[in-house]
Design a protein around this motif. Sequence first.
Motif, short mmCIF file in Angstrom:
data_model
loop_
_atom_site.label_atom_id
_atom_site.label_comp_id
_atom_site.label_asym_id
_atom_site.label_seq_id
_atom_site.Cartn_x
_atom_site.Cartn_y
_atom_site.Cartn_z
N MET A 1 0.84 -1.17 0.00
CA MET A 1 0.00 0.00 0.00
C MET A 1 0.89 1.25 0.00
N LYS A 2 0.53 2.19 -0.84
CA LYS A 2 1.32 3.41 -0.96
C LYS A 2 0.78 4.46 0.00
N PRO A 3 1.66 5.22 0.66
CA PRO A 3 1.22 6.11 1.74
C PRO A 3 0.57 7.43 1.32
N ILE A 4 0.71 7.85 0.08
CA ILE A 4 0.16 9.15 -0.31
C ILE A 4 -1.21 8.95 -0.97
N SER A 5 -2.23 9.46 -0.29
CA SER A 5 -3.61 9.39 -0.80
C SER A 5 -3.82 10.49 -1.83
N PRO A 6 -4.91 10.42 -2.59
CA PRO A 6 -5.21 11.51 -3.52
C PRO A 6 -5.31 12.87 -2.82
N ARG A 7 -5.94 12.91 -1.67
CA ARG A 7 -6.07 14.17 -0.92
C ARG A 7 -4.69 14.73 -0.56
N LEU A 8 -3.84 13.88 0.01
CA LEU A 8 -2.49 14.32 0.39
C LEU A 8 -1.68 14.71 -0.84
N HIS A 9 -1.85 13.96 -1.92
CA HIS A 9 -1.14 14.28 -3.15
C HIS A 9 -1.53 15.68 -3.64
N GLY A 10 -2.81 16.00 -3.55
CA GLY A 10 -3.27 17.32 -3.95
C GLY A 10 -2.62 18.42 -3.12
N ILE A 11 -2.54 18.21 -1.83
CA ILE A 11 -1.89 19.18 -0.95
C ILE A 11 -0.42 19.34 -1.34
N ILE A 12 0.24 18.21 -1.58
CA ILE A 12 1.64 18.25 -2.00
C ILE A 12 1.78 19.02 -3.31
N ASP A 13 0.86 18.81 -4.23
CA ASP A 13 0.91 19.53 -5.51
C ASP A 13 0.85 21.04 -5.32
N TYR A 14 -0.08 21.50 -4.49
CA TYR A 14 -0.20 22.94 -4.28
C TYR A 14 1.02 23.51 -3.55
N VAL A 15 1.57 22.76 -2.62
CA VAL A 15 2.81 23.20 -1.94
C VAL A 15 3.95 23.26 -2.96
N ALA A 16 4.00 22.28 -3.85
CA ALA A 16 5.04 22.28 -4.89
C ALA A 16 4.91 23.51 -5.79
N CYS A 17 3.68 23.88 -6.12
CA CYS A 17 3.47 25.07 -6.96
C CYS A 17 4.01 26.31 -6.25
N GLY A 18 3.68 26.46 -4.99
CA GLY A 18 4.19 27.59 -4.22
C GLY A 18 5.71 27.60 -4.13
N THR A 19 6.26 26.41 -3.98
CA THR A 19 7.72 26.29 -3.92
C THR A 19 8.36 26.70 -5.24
#
Length: 118
Positions: free
Chosen positions: A1-19
């Motif tokens: 099982m992979k630890p990053i859910s769709p919800r968490l992935h979305g949050i990571i995506d937006y943080v990456a955009c800001g970065t």
Amino acid sequence: MKPISPRLHGIIDYVACGTMVAAPSLLGLNGAARTASYAFAGTYFVISALTDYPPALSRMIPFPLHGKIELLSAPALAALPFVVESFKGSKERAYFLGLAGVVLGAYSLTDWEADPDA
């Protein structure tokens, strides 16, 4: 099982955009690298805003397709410092190779088959 859910992935995506918006100034990247980073940030933001996961603004892109698009961006990020002459500085090279690594890491740890609303 992979630890990053769709919800968490979305949050990571937006943080990456800001970065990707903040990093060029913080790292003192040259103009071409700065522009490329902003372009990737804008593209990632649009894809993220339209992906079928909870943090999206409009859920139009299936989550697994988002993953395929994201995976295709990693080679582009990794190639930039080798094909664009002005990116050959050590900061620019490290930045884009690091971004490629982050994309590959997030991709490999994300459960692309998970229900986005679970």
